[in-house]
Every structure is written in structure tokens, then in C-alpha cells.
Write a protein that holds these residues in place. Structure first.
Motif, PDB file in Angstrom:
ATOM      1  N   MET A   1      -4.311 -17.043 -20.793  1.00 14.88           N
ATOM      2  CA  MET A   1      -3.632 -15.852 -20.310  1.00 14.88           C
ATOM      3  C   MET A   1      -4.053 -15.588 -18.867  1.00 14.88           C
ATOM      4  O   MET A   1      -5.195 -15.788 -18.492  1.00 14.88           O
ATOM      5  N   GLU A   2      -3.129 -15.116 -18.104  1.00 14.63           N
ATOM      6  CA  GLU A   2      -3.348 -14.840 -16.694  1.00 14.63           C
ATOM      7  C   GLU A   2      -4.137 -13.542 -16.490  1.00 14.63           C
ATOM      8  O   GLU A   2      -3.985 -12.592 -17.254  1.00 14.63           O
ATOM      9  N   ARG A   3      -4.947 -13.524 -15.452  1.00 16.51           N
ATOM     10  CA  ARG A   3      -5.747 -12.344 -15.145  1.00 16.51           C
ATOM     11  C   ARG A   3      -4.857 -11.247 -14.559  1.00 16.51           C
ATOM     12  O   ARG A   3      -4.034 -11.500 -13.687  1.00 16.51           O
ATOM     13  N   LEU A   4      -5.041 -10.025 -15.053  1.00 14.69           N
ATOM     14  CA  LEU A   4      -4.301  -8.867 -14.561  1.00 14.69           C
ATOM     15  C   LEU A   4      -5.219  -8.044 -13.666  1.00 14.69           C
ATOM     16  O   LEU A   4      -6.362  -7.771 -14.010  1.00 14.69           O
ATOM     17  N   LEU A   5      -4.701  -7.647 -12.509  1.00 14.30           N
ATOM     18  CA  LEU A   5      -5.486  -6.917 -11.523  1.00 14.30           C
ATOM     19  C   LEU A   5      -5.095  -5.448 -11.497  1.00 14.30           C
ATOM     20  O   LEU A   5      -3.941  -5.097 -11.740  1.00 14.30           O
ATOM     21  N   THR A   6      -6.059  -4.606 -11.154  1.00 13.54           N
ATOM     22  CA  THR A   6      -5.767  -3.184 -10.977  1.00 13.54           C
ATOM     23  C   THR A   6      -5.116  -2.991  -9.607  1.00 13.54           C
ATOM     24  O   THR A   6      -5.126  -3.888  -8.762  1.00 13.54           O
ATOM     25  N   VAL A   7      -4.590  -1.810  -9.386  1.00 12.42           N
ATOM     26  CA  VAL A   7      -3.961  -1.497  -8.101  1.00 12.42           C
ATOM     27  C   VAL A   7      -4.997  -1.589  -6.979  1.00 12.42           C
ATOM     28  O   VAL A   7      -4.717  -2.113  -5.906  1.00 12.42           O
ATOM     29  N   ALA A   8      -6.198  -1.124  -7.230  1.00 13.44           N
ATOM     30  CA  ALA A   8      -7.261  -1.187  -6.221  1.00 13.44           C
ATOM     31  C   ALA A   8      -7.619  -2.632  -5.886  1.00 13.44           C
ATOM     32  O   ALA A   8      -7.850  -2.973  -4.717  1.00 13.44           O
ATOM     33  N   GLN A   9      -7.677  -3.507  -6.885  1.00 15.99           N
ATOM     34  CA  GLN A   9      -7.977  -4.914  -6.647  1.00 15.99           C
ATOM     35  C   GLN A   9      -6.872  -5.583  -5.837  1.00 15.99           C
ATOM     36  O   GLN A   9      -7.150  -6.399  -4.960  1.00 15.99           O
ATOM     37  N   VAL A  10      -5.634  -5.245  -6.120  1.00 16.77           N
ATOM     38  CA  VAL A  10      -4.505  -5.802  -5.364  1.00 16.77           C
ATOM     39  C   VAL A  10      -4.578  -5.343  -3.916  1.00 16.77           C
ATOM     40  O   VAL A  10      -4.399  -6.140  -2.985  1.00 16.77           O
ATOM     41  N   ALA A  11      -4.849  -4.069  -3.699  1.00 19.06           N
ATOM     42  CA  ALA A  11      -4.960  -3.542  -2.337  1.00 19.06           C
ATOM     43  C   ALA A  11      -6.069  -4.259  -1.579  1.00 19.06           C
ATOM     44  O   ALA A  11      -5.903  -4.606  -0.405  1.00 19.06           O
ATOM     45  N   GLU A  12      -7.174  -4.517  -2.236  1.00 13.49           N
ATOM     46  CA  GLU A  12      -8.284  -5.226  -1.601  1.00 13.49           C
ATOM     47  C   GLU A  12      -7.878  -6.649  -1.220  1.00 13.49           C
ATOM     48  O   GLU A  12      -8.175  -7.110  -0.120  1.00 13.49           O
ATOM     49  N   ARG A  13      -7.183  -7.332  -2.113  1.00 13.33           N
ATOM     50  CA  ARG A  13      -6.750  -8.711  -1.831  1.00 13.33           C
ATOM     51  C   ARG A  13      -5.715  -8.769  -0.714  1.00 13.33           C
ATOM     52  O   ARG A  13      -5.675  -9.726   0.042  1.00 13.33           O
ATOM     53  N   LEU A  14      -4.872  -7.749  -0.628  1.00 10.87           N
ATOM     54  CA  LEU A  14      -3.869  -7.708   0.433  1.00 10.87           C
ATOM     55  C   LEU A  14      -4.452  -7.202   1.743  1.00 10.87           C
ATOM     56  O   LEU A  14      -3.815  -7.312   2.787  1.00 10.87           O
ATOM     57  N   GLY A  15      -5.629  -6.616   1.679  1.00 12.93           N
ATOM     58  CA  GLY A  15      -6.245  -6.069   2.877  1.00 12.93           C
ATOM     59  C   GLY A  15      -5.601  -4.775   3.322  1.00 12.93           C
ATOM     60  O   GLY A  15      -5.541  -4.476   4.514  1.00 12.93           O
ATOM     61  N   THR A  16      -5.105  -4.022   2.365  1.00  6.35           N
ATOM     62  CA  THR A  16      -4.425  -2.760   2.660  1.00  6.35           C
ATOM     63  C   THR A  16      -5.065  -1.647   1.840  1.00  6.35           C
ATOM     64  O   THR A  16      -6.002  -1.876   1.078  1.00  6.35           O
ATOM     65  N   GLY A  17      -4.506  -0.473   1.962  1.00  7.97           N
ATOM     66  CA  GLY A  17      -4.963   0.646   1.158  1.00  7.97           C
ATOM     67  C   GLY A  17      -4.248   0.676  -0.182  1.00  7.97           C
ATOM     68  O   GLY A  17      -3.245  -0.016  -0.394  1.00  7.97           O
ATOM     69  N   VAL A  18      -4.760   1.476  -1.075  1.00  8.69           N
ATOM     70  CA  VAL A  18      -4.171   1.614  -2.414  1.00  8.69           C
ATOM     71  C   VAL A  18      -2.757   2.173  -2.315  1.00  8.69           C
ATOM     72  O   VAL A  18      -1.880   1.811  -3.094  1.00  8.69           O
ATOM     73  N   ARG A  19      -2.529   3.019  -1.322  1.00  3.40           N
ATOM     74  CA  ARG A  19      -1.207   3.642  -1.164  1.00  3.40           C
ATOM     75  C   ARG A  19      -0.109   2.580  -0.967  1.00  3.40           C
ATOM     76  O   ARG A  19       0.987   2.692  -1.516  1.00  3.40           O
ATOM     77  N   PHE A  20      -0.403   1.553  -0.153  1.00  3.41           N
ATOM     78  CA  PHE A  20       0.586   0.487   0.076  1.00  3.41           C
ATOM     79  C   PHE A  20       0.861  -0.282  -1.217  1.00  3.41           C
ATOM     80  O   PHE A  20       2.018  -0.581  -1.541  1.00  3.41           O
ATOM     81  N   ALA A  21      -0.182  -0.601  -1.965  1.00 11.55           N
ATOM     82  CA  ALA A  21      -0.015  -1.319  -3.234  1.00 11.55           C
ATOM     83  C   ALA A  21       0.831  -0.490  -4.207  1.00 11.55           C
ATOM     84  O   ALA A  21       1.716  -1.021  -4.887  1.00 11.55           O
ATOM     85  N   ARG A  22       0.572   0.793  -4.264  1.00 10.83           N
ATOM     86  CA  ARG A  22       1.370   1.664  -5.141  1.00 10.83           C
ATOM     87  C   ARG A  22       2.830   1.730  -4.690  1.00 10.83           C
ATOM     88  O   ARG A  22       3.737   1.804  -5.501  1.00 10.83           O
ATOM     89  N   ARG A  23       3.048   1.693  -3.374  1.00  8.69           N
ATOM     90  CA  ARG A  23       4.420   1.708  -2.860  1.00  8.69           C
ATOM     91  C   ARG A  23       5.155   0.422  -3.239  1.00  8.69           C
ATOM     92  O   ARG A  23       6.348   0.457  -3.577  1.00  8.69           O
ATOM     93  N   LEU A  24       4.456  -0.714  -3.206  1.00 11.09           N
ATOM     94  CA  LEU A  24       5.071  -1.975  -3.637  1.00 11.09           C
ATOM     95  C   LEU A  24       5.534  -1.876  -5.089  1.00 11.09           C
ATOM     96  O   LEU A  24       6.617  -2.350  -5.438  1.00 11.09           O
ATOM     97  N   ILE A  25       4.729  -1.249  -5.905  1.00 10.47           N
ATOM     98  CA  ILE A  25       5.066  -1.092  -7.327  1.00 10.47           C
ATOM     99  C   ILE A  25       6.240  -0.122  -7.478  1.00 10.47           C
ATOM    100  O   ILE A  25       7.205  -0.407  -8.195  1.00 10.47           O
ATOM    101  N   GLU A  26       6.168   1.006  -6.800  1.00  5.85           N
ATOM    102  CA  GLU A  26       7.219   2.019  -6.910  1.00  5.85           C
ATOM    103  C   GLU A  26       8.574   1.479  -6.468  1.00  5.85           C
ATOM    104  O   GLU A  26       9.595   1.758  -7.087  1.00  5.85           O
TER     105      GLU A  26
END
Length: 69
Positions: free
Chosen positions: A1-26
Motif C-alpha cells: 500500500m502506498e504511503r499517505l501524507l498529511t497536508v503539512a507533510q505535502v506542504a513541506e515536500r513542496l516547499g510551501t505553506g500549508v495554505r497552498f497545499a490546502r488550496r491545491l486540495i480545494e
């Protein structure tokens, strides 16, 4: 099974803030999984997003090397 990341982990990997990651989802610009009230993003979705938005450099010719006839 593939690893699932939290929004904070995604933001860290993208080098952005959590707000940007949440906007991608929204805006549904990245795949995500709902686990109850929580949102998780598969690692492959982050890799796919980065690959789709990577811009390769363009190699330019020097204009001054041409000779006039």
C-alpha cells in the motif's frame, strides 16, 4: 500500500505553506483521499503534481553568430 501524507507533510515536500497545499486540495488540482474527516495525499500524487508542473529550460541560440551575406 502506498504511503499517505498529511497536508503539512505535502506542504513541506513542496516547499510551501500549508495554505497552498490546502488550496491545491480545494481546487482539486491534486489527488487526495478522505479518511473520515481527515484528508491524506498519496505520495504518487505529489510526484505527479511536481512532474506535471516542472518546466524544462530552453536552450537559446546566440543571435550574434550569424554572418550577413
Amino acid at each position: 500500500m502506498e504511503r499517505l501524507l498529511t497536508v503539512a507533510q505535502v506542504a513541506e515536500r513542496l516547499g510551501t505553506g500549508v495554505r497552498f497545499a490546502r488550496r491545491l486540495i480545494e481546487e482539486r488540482r491534486i489527488r487526495y483521499v478522505k479518511v473520515g474527516r481527515h484528508v491524506r495525499i498519496p505520495e504518487s500524487a505529489v510526484r505527479d503534481y511536481l512532474a506535471a508542473h516542472t518546466v524544462e529550460p530552453v536552450r537559446l541560440r546566440r543571435a550574434g553568430l550569424r554572418r550577413a551575406a
